[in-house]
Structures are given as structure tokens and as C-alpha cells.
Scaffold this motif. Sequence first.
Motif, PDB file in Angstrom:
ATOM      1  N   ASP A  82       0.864  -1.184   0.000  1.00 49.30           N
ATOM      2  CA  ASP A  82       0.000   0.000   0.000  1.00 49.30           C
ATOM      3  C   ASP A  82       0.899   1.232   0.000  1.00 49.30           C
ATOM      4  O   ASP A  82       1.491   1.575   1.024  1.00 49.30           O
ATOM      5  CB  ASP A  82      -0.909  -0.024   1.228  1.00 49.30           C
ATOM      6  CG  ASP A  82      -1.918   1.120   1.244  1.00 49.30           C
ATOM      7  OD1 ASP A  82      -1.650   2.163   0.603  1.00 49.30           O
ATOM      8  OD2 ASP A  82      -2.961   0.975   1.894  1.00 49.30           O
ATOM      9  N   ARG A  83       1.014   1.903  -1.144  1.00 44.23           N
ATOM     10  CA  ARG A  83       1.959   3.019  -1.240  1.00 44.23           C
ATOM     11  C   ARG A  83       1.526   4.221  -0.413  1.00 44.23           C
ATOM     12  O   ARG A  83       2.368   5.038  -0.029  1.00 44.23           O
ATOM     13  CB  ARG A  83       2.141   3.415  -2.710  1.00 44.23           C
ATOM     14  CG  ARG A  83       2.951   2.390  -3.506  1.00 44.23           C
ATOM     15  CD  ARG A  83       3.325   2.935  -4.879  1.00 44.23           C
ATOM     16  NE  ARG A  83       4.312   2.102  -5.544  1.00 44.23           N
ATOM     17  CZ  ARG A  83       4.052   1.297  -6.577  1.00 44.23           C
ATOM     18  NH1 ARG A  83       2.807   1.227  -7.048  1.00 44.23           N
ATOM     19  NH2 ARG A  83       5.003   0.585  -7.134  1.00 44.23           N
ATOM     20  N   THR A  84       0.243   4.351  -0.116  1.00 40.10           N
ATOM     21  CA  THR A  84      -0.190   5.428   0.771  1.00 40.10           C
ATOM     22  C   THR A  84       0.307   5.171   2.189  1.00 40.10           C
ATOM     23  O   THR A  84       0.891   6.059   2.832  1.00 40.10           O
ATOM     24  CB  THR A  84      -1.722   5.538   0.765  1.00 40.10           C
ATOM     25  OG1 THR A  84      -2.168   5.882  -0.541  1.00 40.10           O
ATOM     26  CG2 THR A  84      -2.197   6.602   1.747  1.00 40.10           C
ATOM     27  N   THR A 100       3.623  12.421  -0.791  1.00 41.05           N
ATOM     28  CA  THR A 100       2.703  11.587  -1.570  1.00 41.05           C
ATOM     29  C   THR A 100       1.258  12.001  -1.340  1.00 41.05           C
ATOM     30  O   THR A 100       0.820  12.180  -0.206  1.00 41.05           O
ATOM     31  CB  THR A 100       2.885  10.102  -1.169  1.00 41.05           C
ATOM     32  OG1 THR A 100       4.250   9.728  -1.403  1.00 41.05           O
ATOM     33  CG2 THR A 100       1.967   9.195  -1.958  1.00 41.05           C
ATOM     34  N   THR A 102      -2.845  10.915  -2.413  1.00 43.59           N
ATOM     35  CA  THR A 102      -3.606   9.740  -2.829  1.00 43.59           C
ATOM     36  C   THR A 102      -4.926  10.171  -3.467  1.00 43.59           C
ATOM     37  O   THR A 102      -5.592  11.095  -2.983  1.00 43.59           O
ATOM     38  CB  THR A 102      -3.890   8.827  -1.619  1.00 43.59           C
ATOM     39  OG1 THR A 102      -2.654   8.439  -1.038  1.00 43.59           O
ATOM     40  CG2 THR A 102      -4.661   7.590  -2.043  1.00 43.59           C
ATOM     41  N   SER A 123       0.316   3.338  -9.198  1.00 40.01           N
ATOM     42  CA  SER A 123      -0.793   2.611  -8.586  1.00 40.01           C
ATOM     43  C   SER A 123      -0.640   2.649  -7.075  1.00 40.01           C
ATOM     44  O   SER A 123       0.474   2.515  -6.548  1.00 40.01           O
ATOM     45  CB  SER A 123      -0.800   1.155  -9.042  1.00 40.01           C
ATOM     46  OG  SER A 123      -1.013   1.051 -10.427  1.00 40.01           O
ATOM     47  N   ARG A 124      -1.758   2.839  -6.367  1.00 34.03           N
ATOM     48  CA  ARG A 124      -1.664   2.787  -4.908  1.00 34.03           C
ATOM     49  C   ARG A 124      -1.229   1.403  -4.449  1.00 34.03           C
ATOM     50  O   ARG A 124      -0.430   1.270  -3.520  1.00 34.03           O
ATOM     51  CB  ARG A 124      -3.014   3.147  -4.274  1.00 34.03           C
ATOM     52  CG  ARG A 124      -2.994   2.978  -2.767  1.00 34.03           C
ATOM     53  CD  ARG A 124      -4.218   3.518  -2.071  1.00 34.03           C
ATOM     54  NE  ARG A 124      -4.126   3.280  -0.640  1.00 34.03           N
ATOM     55  CZ  ARG A 124      -4.934   3.804   0.268  1.00 34.03           C
ATOM     56  NH1 ARG A 124      -5.919   4.613  -0.113  1.00 34.03           N
ATOM     57  NH2 ARG A 124      -4.776   3.533   1.559  1.00 34.03           N
ATOM     58  N   SER A 125      -1.722   0.366  -5.118  1.00 28.17           N
ATOM     59  CA  SER A 125      -1.366  -1.008  -4.779  1.00 28.17           C
ATOM     60  C   SER A 125      -0.136  -1.428  -5.573  1.00 28.17           C
ATOM     61  O   SER A 125      -0.174  -1.507  -6.802  1.00 28.17           O
ATOM     62  CB  SER A 125      -2.532  -1.949  -5.079  1.00 28.17           C
ATOM     63  OG  SER A 125      -2.156  -3.293  -4.888  1.00 28.17           O
ATOM     64  N   VAL A 154      -1.300   7.049  -6.319  1.00 28.59           N
ATOM     65  CA  VAL A 154      -0.590   8.037  -5.516  1.00 28.59           C
ATOM     66  C   VAL A 154       0.176   8.932  -6.490  1.00 28.59           C
ATOM     67  O   VAL A 154       0.572   8.497  -7.576  1.00 28.59           O
ATOM     68  CB  VAL A 154       0.363   7.399  -4.488  1.00 28.59           C
ATOM     69  CG1 VAL A 154      -0.414   6.543  -3.500  1.00 28.59           C
ATOM     70  CG2 VAL A 154       1.456   6.584  -5.171  1.00 28.59           C
TER      71      VAL A 154
END
Length: 275
Positions: A82-84, A100, A102, A123-125, A154
Motif C-alpha cells: 500500500d503506497r499510501t 505523496t 492519494t 498505482s496505490r497497490s 498516488v
Amino acid sequence: MRVGLITPEPGHPLLAAATALLEPEHTVEVLDPAAPDGAPTRPADVYLLKSRTERALRLARELEARGAAVVNSAAATARCQDRTLMAELALAAGLPFAATRTHDSLAAWASGAALASPVVVKSRSSRRGDLVARVDDDGGLRQLAQAWPHEPVVVQEFAPNSGWDHKLWAIGDQVFCALRRSELSPEGRGPTRSLPLDELPVGWADLVRETGAVFALEVYGVDIIDLGDGKPLIVDVNAFPGIRGQAGAPEALAALALRRATGRTGRTRRTRATR
């Protein structure tokens, strides 16, 4: 000792080489997360989790619930997807991580955005085949949104750099490094060149270890770009990357597996992740 590999690819060069080092004296067992059998009733002494699929994480959690040691833990592996959350953890810990933002869908954000400077959209994922692209203007953003309209993303400001990423990997406290031309460079992603550790800017190896502590990781990668004069910016953190072609990596992984199998931690500093 019994060492388990949670992976659909036991022939991966790093895993295969570590297995060859372990097998003369220890048993190495492969658990394919896609297989229907599930977790064994008698877990191995330690498992190496080299898969990020939901089935692999579910299998790792089940093994952990039965008391098995798993490297990296299911929770630590999920944090890196999860990049967030990745950015929130890193920035809260004071790491030099890219700021970052989102957005729930690329198309919704692009419809009202007006870019004043280049950005990086991801991609967030984090997953195989995900979206990672540099966008320079509104036209490019609209074009990208047409291809990925519903993708949660993101967004990070593009930081001018040499076009080469520093790929840093750690197994326990041992750090390995290389240079790779960034996929965001005009020439596209290029070859990987091994880099002696003593050629890294001062403090970068310790920064990698600190990042591992923040994310509670034992086998991981940290992507860093040099903003100039050795000033680092972390742009990604990965759980159990390939670490291909790095001399000493299979030996470090085999040694870590045996330490964890006997209940010893894989790092000298305390892990800090709390989420």
C-alpha cells in the motif's frame, strides 16, 4: 532445521542458491501459495515469504498463528503493498521519503487537475504490472487516465535527478547495492550495475537499515534517487525483492534463515513498525 519457502518460484536464483547452501545439512520445503493444501499441520522452523499474493499472505498469517517464524512477516509484507501507508509510515518516522498524495481514481483526479510541474503517478497497490509513469502536462495526464481510469493512485512531485536509481537491498543487517537506469528516464528502464558499498554516499547504508527497522522488514529493497551532493530521496520500499546477481546474498539469506529458525532476530536493531 526445516526451512520452508512460500513461493510459486522455488527456482528463483536467490532462493535456489540459498537452498543449495542449506540442503546438505537442513531440509528445505516448498509451499506453493496457489496449491489447495494450505498450511501444514506441523510447520517448519522458519519460512521465507517470497510472494505478495493474497493467498500467500493468508498462508503466512496461518503459519504465524501456529507459532511459525515467517520472514518477512505477513503484516510487514502487506505494508509495502500500500503506497499510501508506505509514505505515511516513512514520513512519520522522519525518513527522506517523497511527499505523496492519494486519489481514489486516476480519471476523477485527472478531470480537475492542472499540472504546474511534472509528477510521478503510481498505482496505490504495488504489484506486478502496476502503473508507474512520469506525467509532464495535462494532455499526458488525460491520456494516462484514459488507459487507467479506475485505478487508485498516488502522486509524487517529480524530483530532477541523474536518471539512475540506486537499488539498495538488505538481508538482515547486510546491505547490497547497484545502479539501474530508471523506468522514468527518457531512455526507459536500463541495465543493473553492481556498485561497491563503499561507493555509496555517506550514511546511505545506515538509512537503508533504518528503513528496514521502520517497516519491520528483514529482507527488503529500498529505491533511492540522489538529489545532488549525496542527498537521498526514498521513492519505494519492497518486501523480499529478487536481489539478483549480488555476491554474498545467498549466503546472507541462508544464514538469516538459520538464525530465525533458532529464534534469533535477523537484525541488530529493534523494529519500529506499529501499523
